[in-house]
Structure formats: C-alpha cells, structure tokens
Motif scaffolding. Structure first.
Motif, PDB file in Angstrom:
ATOM      1  N   PRO A 207      -6.783  -7.956  -8.262  1.00 24.87           N
ATOM      2  CA  PRO A 207      -7.326  -8.342  -6.941  1.00 24.87           C
ATOM      3  C   PRO A 207      -6.231  -8.917  -6.038  1.00 24.87           C
ATOM      4  O   PRO A 207      -6.308  -8.811  -4.809  1.00 24.87           O
ATOM      5  CB  PRO A 207      -8.358  -9.417  -7.279  1.00 24.87           C
ATOM      6  CG  PRO A 207      -8.592  -9.328  -8.739  1.00 24.87           C
ATOM      7  CD  PRO A 207      -7.413  -8.681  -9.357  1.00 24.87           C
TER       8      PRO A 207
ATOM      9  N   ASP B 188      -8.431   7.088  -2.709  1.00 19.63           N
ATOM     10  CA  ASP B 188      -9.123   5.854  -2.327  1.00 19.63           C
ATOM     11  C   ASP B 188      -9.836   5.224  -3.523  1.00 19.63           C
ATOM     12  O   ASP B 188      -9.806   4.009  -3.702  1.00 19.63           O
ATOM     13  CB  ASP B 188     -10.121   6.130  -1.199  1.00 19.63           C
ATOM     14  CG  ASP B 188      -9.403   6.356   0.114  1.00 19.63           C
ATOM     15  OD1 ASP B 188      -8.209   5.979   0.189  1.00 19.63           O
ATOM     16  OD2 ASP B 188     -10.000   6.929   1.042  1.00 19.63           O
TER      17      ASP B 188
ATOM     18  N   LEU C 243      -7.292   3.638  -5.687  1.00 24.04           N
ATOM     19  CA  LEU C 243      -6.817   2.404  -5.069  1.00 24.04           C
ATOM     20  C   LEU C 243      -7.797   1.277  -5.375  1.00 24.04           C
ATOM     21  O   LEU C 243      -7.404   0.172  -5.758  1.00 24.04           O
ATOM     22  CB  LEU C 243      -6.705   2.621  -3.561  1.00 24.04           C
ATOM     23  CG  LEU C 243      -5.633   1.834  -2.826  1.00 24.04           C
ATOM     24  CD1 LEU C 243      -4.272   2.081  -3.426  1.00 24.04           C
ATOM     25  CD2 LEU C 243      -5.624   2.228  -1.353  1.00 24.04           C
ATOM     26  N   GLU C 244      -9.112   1.580  -5.244  1.00 21.87           N
ATOM     27  CA  GLU C 244     -10.137   0.583  -5.554  1.00 21.87           C
ATOM     28  C   GLU C 244     -10.010   0.132  -7.003  1.00 21.87           C
ATOM     29  O   GLU C 244     -10.135  -1.051  -7.317  1.00 21.87           O
ATOM     30  CB  GLU C 244     -11.542   1.154  -5.295  1.00 21.87           C
ATOM     31  CG  GLU C 244     -11.966   1.057  -3.832  1.00 21.87           C
ATOM     32  CD  GLU C 244     -11.658  -0.322  -3.236  1.00 21.87           C
ATOM     33  OE1 GLU C 244     -12.119  -1.334  -3.810  1.00 21.87           O
ATOM     34  OE2 GLU C 244     -10.937  -0.380  -2.222  1.00 21.87           O
TER      35      GLU C 244
ATOM     36  N   PHE D 166      -7.194  -2.157  -7.411  1.00 19.11           N
ATOM     37  CA  PHE D 166      -7.501  -3.453  -6.794  1.00 19.11           C
ATOM     38  C   PHE D 166      -8.490  -4.260  -7.628  1.00 19.11           C
ATOM     39  O   PHE D 166      -8.475  -5.488  -7.582  1.00 19.11           O
ATOM     40  CB  PHE D 166      -8.040  -3.270  -5.376  1.00 19.11           C
ATOM     41  CG  PHE D 166      -6.963  -2.889  -4.390  1.00 19.11           C
ATOM     42  CD1 PHE D 166      -5.644  -3.279  -4.584  1.00 19.11           C
ATOM     43  CD2 PHE D 166      -7.260  -2.148  -3.253  1.00 19.11           C
ATOM     44  CE1 PHE D 166      -4.646  -2.947  -3.689  1.00 19.11           C
ATOM     45  CE2 PHE D 166      -6.270  -1.801  -2.351  1.00 19.11           C
ATOM     46  CZ  PHE D 166      -4.965  -2.202  -2.574  1.00 19.11           C
ATOM     47  N   THR D 167      -9.376  -3.582  -8.397  1.00 19.38           N
ATOM     48  CA  THR D 167     -10.260  -4.374  -9.265  1.00 19.38           C
ATOM     49  C   THR D 167      -9.484  -4.919 -10.453  1.00 19.38           C
ATOM     50  O   THR D 167      -9.773  -6.013 -10.922  1.00 19.38           O
ATOM     51  CB  THR D 167     -11.469  -3.557  -9.775  1.00 19.38           C
ATOM     52  OG1 THR D 167     -11.014  -2.272 -10.155  1.00 19.38           O
ATOM     53  CG2 THR D 167     -12.556  -3.445  -8.735  1.00 19.38           C
TER      54      THR D 167
ATOM     55  N   LYS E  86      -4.797  -6.555  -3.495  1.00 21.45           N
ATOM     56  CA  LYS E  86      -5.599  -6.251  -2.312  1.00 21.45           C
ATOM     57  C   LYS E  86      -5.318  -7.263  -1.207  1.00 21.45           C
ATOM     58  O   LYS E  86      -5.189  -6.918  -0.050  1.00 21.45           O
ATOM     59  CB  LYS E  86      -7.086  -6.228  -2.646  1.00 21.45           C
ATOM     60  CG  LYS E  86      -7.938  -5.805  -1.455  1.00 21.45           C
ATOM     61  CD  LYS E  86      -9.299  -5.295  -1.864  1.00 21.45           C
ATOM     62  CE  LYS E  86     -10.091  -4.858  -0.647  1.00 21.45           C
ATOM     63  NZ  LYS E  86      -9.569  -3.634  -0.039  1.00 21.45           N
ATOM     64  N   GLU E  87      -5.185  -8.553  -1.634  1.00 23.06           N
ATOM     65  CA  GLU E  87      -4.866  -9.591  -0.645  1.00 23.06           C
ATOM     66  C   GLU E  87      -3.524  -9.330   0.023  1.00 23.06           C
ATOM     67  O   GLU E  87      -3.298  -9.713   1.165  1.00 23.06           O
ATOM     68  CB  GLU E  87      -4.787 -10.967  -1.330  1.00 23.06           C
ATOM     69  CG  GLU E  87      -6.097 -11.473  -1.880  1.00 23.06           C
ATOM     70  CD  GLU E  87      -5.865 -12.639  -2.843  1.00 23.06           C
ATOM     71  OE1 GLU E  87      -4.864 -13.363  -2.655  1.00 23.06           O
ATOM     72  OE2 GLU E  87      -6.674 -12.795  -3.784  1.00 23.06           O
TER      73      GLU E  87
ATOM     74  N   GLU F  44      -2.048  -6.348   0.507  1.00 22.38           N
ATOM     75  CA  GLU F  44      -1.934  -4.911   0.769  1.00 22.38           C
ATOM     76  C   GLU F  44      -0.886  -4.553   1.826  1.00 22.38           C
ATOM     77  O   GLU F  44      -0.114  -3.617   1.670  1.00 22.38           O
ATOM     78  CB  GLU F  44      -3.311  -4.379   1.190  1.00 22.38           C
ATOM     79  CG  GLU F  44      -3.457  -2.899   0.960  1.00 22.38           C
ATOM     80  CD  GLU F  44      -4.832  -2.403   1.382  1.00 22.38           C
ATOM     81  OE1 GLU F  44      -5.760  -3.229   1.490  1.00 22.38           O
ATOM     82  OE2 GLU F  44      -4.953  -1.200   1.625  1.00 22.38           O
TER      83      GLU F  44
ATOM     84  N   SER G 124       0.831  -1.211   0.000  1.00 21.05           N
ATOM     85  CA  SER G 124       0.000   0.000   0.000  1.00 21.05           C
ATOM     86  C   SER G 124       0.861   1.256   0.000  1.00 21.05           C
ATOM     87  O   SER G 124       0.491   2.263  -0.605  1.00 21.05           O
ATOM     88  CB  SER G 124      -0.986  -0.011   1.171  1.00 21.05           C
ATOM     89  OG  SER G 124      -0.306   0.189   2.373  1.00 21.05           O
TER      90      SER G 124
END
Lengths: 369, 237
Positions: free
Chosen positions: B124, B113, B116-117, B120-121, B127-128, B130, B96
């Motif tokens: 993925p 934010d 970041l989303e 992460f899409t 995100k795991e 992070e 992160s």
C-alpha cells in the motif's frame, strides 16, 4: 574530532578559487551591462530595425543548433559519449535534401500558362516534404550504421576509446563526402516561393525588416519536431524504455527491454534530427559542401554543453541561446561580425571552467559516472 | 518436470573461475534459497540464470527449455524476473513509471491496471508514493518498488537477490513475509540471502554455496539445525 571537520568544510566554500570566480563574474557582468547600455542608449550604432534583424536570424540559427544539439544530448544520455561525427550526419542530411531538389528540378511539369515549369516549382510543398523525408532518412541510416560500425564494437571499452573512434568517424565521413560529392560549394536550389530574400516585411522603427520564408519554415518545423520529440520521450513506451536504458542498462534489460535495440533507435532518432537540421541549413543558408556540418556540429555541441549535456530542454535552450548570442553578441560587444565564432567558443570555454554541468545540468550521480 | 534445472554450471570473470559446476533444481511452487559467504557465487548464479552473465559450460533449463541461447531481455519473456542486488530502481523515474516498465514485456497492456492494483494491495505504501520520483524513496520503499516492478511482468519464477540488504530488522521481517505471500499466490521463488536465519525459515529447500561449489543442500528446516550451518552462517557455537 567531528567538531574540527565542520569548519574546514565551511572554509573550503570561500577558497581563493571561488573568490576569484565571483570577482571575475561580477566584473564581466558590469562590463556586459555597460556595453548593453552603451549600444542601446549611449552611442547607438544600429537602429531598432537592425537589432530586430539580428534577433530574427539568431532565433532561426538557434533553432537549427537546438535540433543538432538534441542529437548530441540523446546519445550522451544513453551511452555517455560525445558523438563527434554528428555534424557529418547533418552534412549527409543536407546533401540528401539537395539531391532531391536537383532531381525534382529536372522533372518537367508544364501547365498551359507556364510551359517551362518543373516539378519543384509546380509542387513546392511536396518537394520540400520529400527533401526532408529523404534527408532525414539518409541521416538516420548513417547514424544507425555509424553506431553499428564505429561504436558498438567498443561498448565495453574505456570511455576515451569510443571518443577517439568518433573523431575518426567524423574525419572519415568528411573525406567520404568530399570524394563522393566533390569539394566545390553547391547552391541549394529552393523552390521559387522559398527563394532567399523573400519573406514577410515588417516595419520596425525607421526600416523594413524581412522575416524570410525559409526562416519561418525552419522555425515551424523545429517547433513541430521538438513537440513530437517531447511526447515521444515522455509519453510513449519507447521513450520510457529510452529513459530506463539511460539510467540503468542492467535493470532495463531485466525489464525485457532490448538495450542494443534502444541504442540503435536512439542513433536513428538523433540522425533524423540532424538530417532535418541539415536540410533546413541548406534551404535557409543556401550552401552545401562536404565540410558544411563541421562548424554547426561543434556549435551545437557547445549548445548541448551549455544547456547541460544529457538534458533535453537544456539542449533546446542552449541552442537558442547560442544562436542569439552569436547574432547579437558582436553588436553588443562592439566587435567585428567575423568574430562571432570567437564569442561562441569563448562561451564554451567559460561554461566548461565555471559551470561544467551546464545551465540546466545536474551533478552526475556516482553510478552514472 | 522441474521448473528450473541448472546442471554443472561454470562461469568465469576474466581468469577467475566463479562457479565451478553448480547443479540445482527448483520445483514448481517452491521457495528455494541460496546461502553462503560473500564471493561464494550466489549472485553470479542468479545473474547466470537471467542471462546477465555468460555461462561457460553447463545448462540452465526452464521447464525443459534451454535458456542458453537467450539474452537477458528475452529471458524475461520466458517468465523469469529478477530483483537485482541493490534494487536497481530507475531513480529518476516516478514510482508509477517504474511499475509500468515492469510490465514492458507483456504484449497485452489491458491487464496492467489490474496488476497495478494487485501490487498496490501487496505494498500500500507504493500507492501513496505513486507520483514520487523513485530516487527519493527510502531503502525499504525502493525494495518494495523493485519487487512490485518484478511482479508486474507476471513471473513464474522470481529471483530475489539480497532483498534484506540495508533494511531495518522490522522491514526485513515484513519483506520476508511478503515474499512468502507472493509464493503462496503461486510464484516460484529463488532467494539469495546473507541473512541465512530468515532465508532458511521461509525456504522449502536450501543450497549452501562455498567458493563456487554447492557444499550442502537440504530442507530449510533441516539446515537450520545442522551444526555446520549453525557454526558457519547462523553465528552459533
């Protein structure tokens, strides 16, 4: 073929060098344990009050070393060079605080009760605050210009070159200090409430131990500075950029980070810390002269190496450890107190021989070297 | 108006004349690829565009603005991000924190934010991971991190240097399809690749570099069938 390689790796783990190292380590530990037993239980030469006095002065000295050591470590973390002129930056900070006190001493601030009162004693908190601000600012600026003049033009040069430049800058600044401020030792005039010798008296064992107010001031300020530094480096945008630059300058510039700007700010920061340490040194130990930064500078370098150069918590620990070893060491080893520097530098040599990465240090990755 | 226009670019490494007059254009919304052998000057071209290598002759214009006076860290603010060769992730910082540094050039931190989303899409996996230290990620994950980090800066032009390097064939395929997706969402891409087959398949246009000059250019699909390209870069007969 591969089978024959594996045992060789195992054999090298138990080479002659490692065996000698282990034996020496064990012998030294036994000697140290015996000395500690002897001075505390066998033939105690000092009472508990004296040991407490040693420990207190060690912690205070150690916290000043820690502040200076952090400056070495910050710069090393980013440029991989030892800023040998760092001790002289501390000297400049110490002189900054000295001249603030001298100036405020001459400003009259008479009250009805005390017509001869000067500003220094009428407003000691403001005076000390000014001394630190001016000392830190002067030292920070010196650090900034030191980098601009002595290190930046050598950025692409082999690593030895800026190191030589640093030694040169150190000698230059010492001589400049001598030329500007004279070679005499000057007494730091503290506000009366911070006079040396004044402090909290605590009864320990048979004697009374004085915790000097100057030492308390040093400790409290060091703690505040260390906590803010930690927050700055770990939590702030600038701190994140500093860590990025320390790790990979090319990638950092691809993120939009101005690498030269971060290097400048690192020197400002490490200079400010050295300046604070200089003013503390002056207030606590009471002397300032052109050479005042040299020995603490080298001691703090020792502390930084001890903790693992490039590692911030390591520098703090290393500083504290060195301060304690210096003040408790001569008593434990049963040698003369004038030889405390011998102990400090023996530790430097031992660390460099047996654990070059320091206590908290890690093995440098290939790309960092 | 071309998104990027490079005209007659020359660079030197010491006495070595690395780029001998490269000219190329990239239009808004394209994927353009540079292919060629080792040492042909592909990476040098990218490094010159993002300011890491000094140019000695020629111009680089981003939407008609000359990039020459800007340093590498200022060019990021113009909307050019690069994913360097070997990924260049900050190995001792967390995932992160790496992504945060990607957004360093954005003065407005409010979109962070949402960005970041978005990253992460696309990935993925990140995100795991992070909170994990970037140095402990696998090579493929580091490549995802490097691309995600570059996207955090909202680039209009994304430069990718050898994204397939050191990855398994399956990962290479997934990285390339991600690159295609990123392009569909509106980011112009300049891709440097050893894996000419993959690069030419997804590219709109391609340039073939040979020892510092452009030897061929054309549509990706045309170069895929060009006998000279097949012989030299695609391993065919």
């Amino acid at each position: 073929m591969t089978v024959s390689i594996t045992p060789q790796v195992h054999r090298s783990k138990f080479g002659v060098y490692q065996v000698v190292q282990t034996i020496l380590g064990v012998l030294f530990s036994i000697y140290l344990l015996w000395r500690i037993y002897d001075v505390f239980f066998g033939h105690p030469s000092y009472g508990p009050d004296t040991w407490a006095r040693f420990a207190i002065s060690g912690i205070i000295l150690g916290s000043v070393y820690a502040l200076i050591a952090i400056g070495y470590t910050l710069v090393y973390g980013i440029l991989f060079m030892i800023n040998f002129a760092h001790g002289e930056i501390m000297m400049i900070g110490a002189f900054g605080g000295y001249f603030v006190f001298e100036a405020l001493k001459n400003i009259p601030a008479p009250t009805a009760l005390e017509p001869n009162l000067n500003f220094l004693n009428a407003h000691p908190i403001i005076s000390v605050f000014f001394a630190f601000v001016i000392g830190m600012a002067l030292a920070a600026l010196s650090g900034y210009f030191l980098e601009q003049i002595a290190y930046r033009p050598l950025r692409g040069a082999p690593r030895l070159v800026p190191l030589i430049s640093a030694v040169g800058a150190s000698i230059f600044l010492q001589n400049a200090g001598q030329l500007l401020f004279g070679s005499q030792r000057r007494d730091y005039t503290n506000p009366v409430i911070l006079s040396r010798g004044a402090g909290w008296n605590i009864k320990i064992g048979a004697g009374i131990v004085t915790v000097p107010y100057t030492g308390i001031l040093t400790l409290v300020l060091t703690l505040i500075i260390l906590v803010s530094l930690y927050l700055l480096v770990q939590k702030s945008r600038m701190g994140r950029a500093m860590r990025a630059v320390a790790e990979n300058k090319t990638s950092a510039s691809l993120m939009g980070i101005d690498v030269d700007g971060i290097i400048s700010r690192t020197f400002l920061l490490s200079g400010a810390l050295a300046g604070a340490a200089g003013v503390m040194w002056g207030i606590h130990l009471g002397l300032v002269y052109y050479f005042v930064g040299f020995i603490p500078g080298i001691k703090a370098f020792t502390a930084a190496v001890l903790g693992g150069i490039g590692n911030l918590p390591g520098a703090m620990l290393g500083g504290l450890f060195l301060g304690l070893v210096e003040s408790l060491g001569p008593g434990i080893m049963g040698i003369d107190f004038q030889l405390k520097d011998v102990i400090a530098f023996t530790i430097l040599v031992l660390v460099l021989i047996f654990r070059p990465t320091g206590i908290l240090g890690e093995v440098l990755s290939e790309d960092k070297v | 108006m071309a998104m990027l226009e490079v005209t007659n670019l020359h660079t030197y490494y010491g006495n070595i004349h690395a780029l001998k007059g490269i000219s190329l254009t990239i239009e808004q919304g394209e994927i353009v690829t540079l292919i060629g052998a080792n040492g042909a000057g592909k990476t040098t071209t990218l490094r010159a565009i993002c300011g890491l290598v000094k140019t000695q002759g020629g111009t680089i214009q981003l939407e008609s603005e000359d990039l020459n006076p800007y340093k590498a860290h200022q060019i990021v603010y113009k909307g050019v991000s690069m994913v360097p060769e070997g990924r260049g992730v900050f190995a001792r910082l967390s995932v992160s924190e790496n992504l945060d540094l990607g957004a360093y050039s954005l003065p407005d931190r409010k979109t962070r934010d949402a960005d970041l989303e978005k990253v992460f899409t696309i990935f993925p996996r990140l995100k795991e991971r992070e909170k994990q230290i970037a140095g402990t990620l696998s090579g493929g994950e580091q490549q995802m991190l490097a691309i995600g980090r570059a996207l955090m800066a909202h680039p209009r032009l994304l430069l990718l240097d050898e994204p397939s390097m050191g990855l398994s064939p399956i990962l290479v395929e997934s990285i390339f399809s991600t690159v295609k997706d990123i392009n569909r969402q509106g980011t112009t891409i300049l891709l440097v690749e050893q894996n000419a087959q993959m690069a030419l398949t997804i590219a709109d246009r391609a340039y073939v570099l040979e020892s510092g000059i452009i030897a061929m250019q054309g549509k990706g699909s045309e170069l895929l069938e060009d006998p000279r390209v097949i012989k030299a870069y695609l391993g065919g007969q």
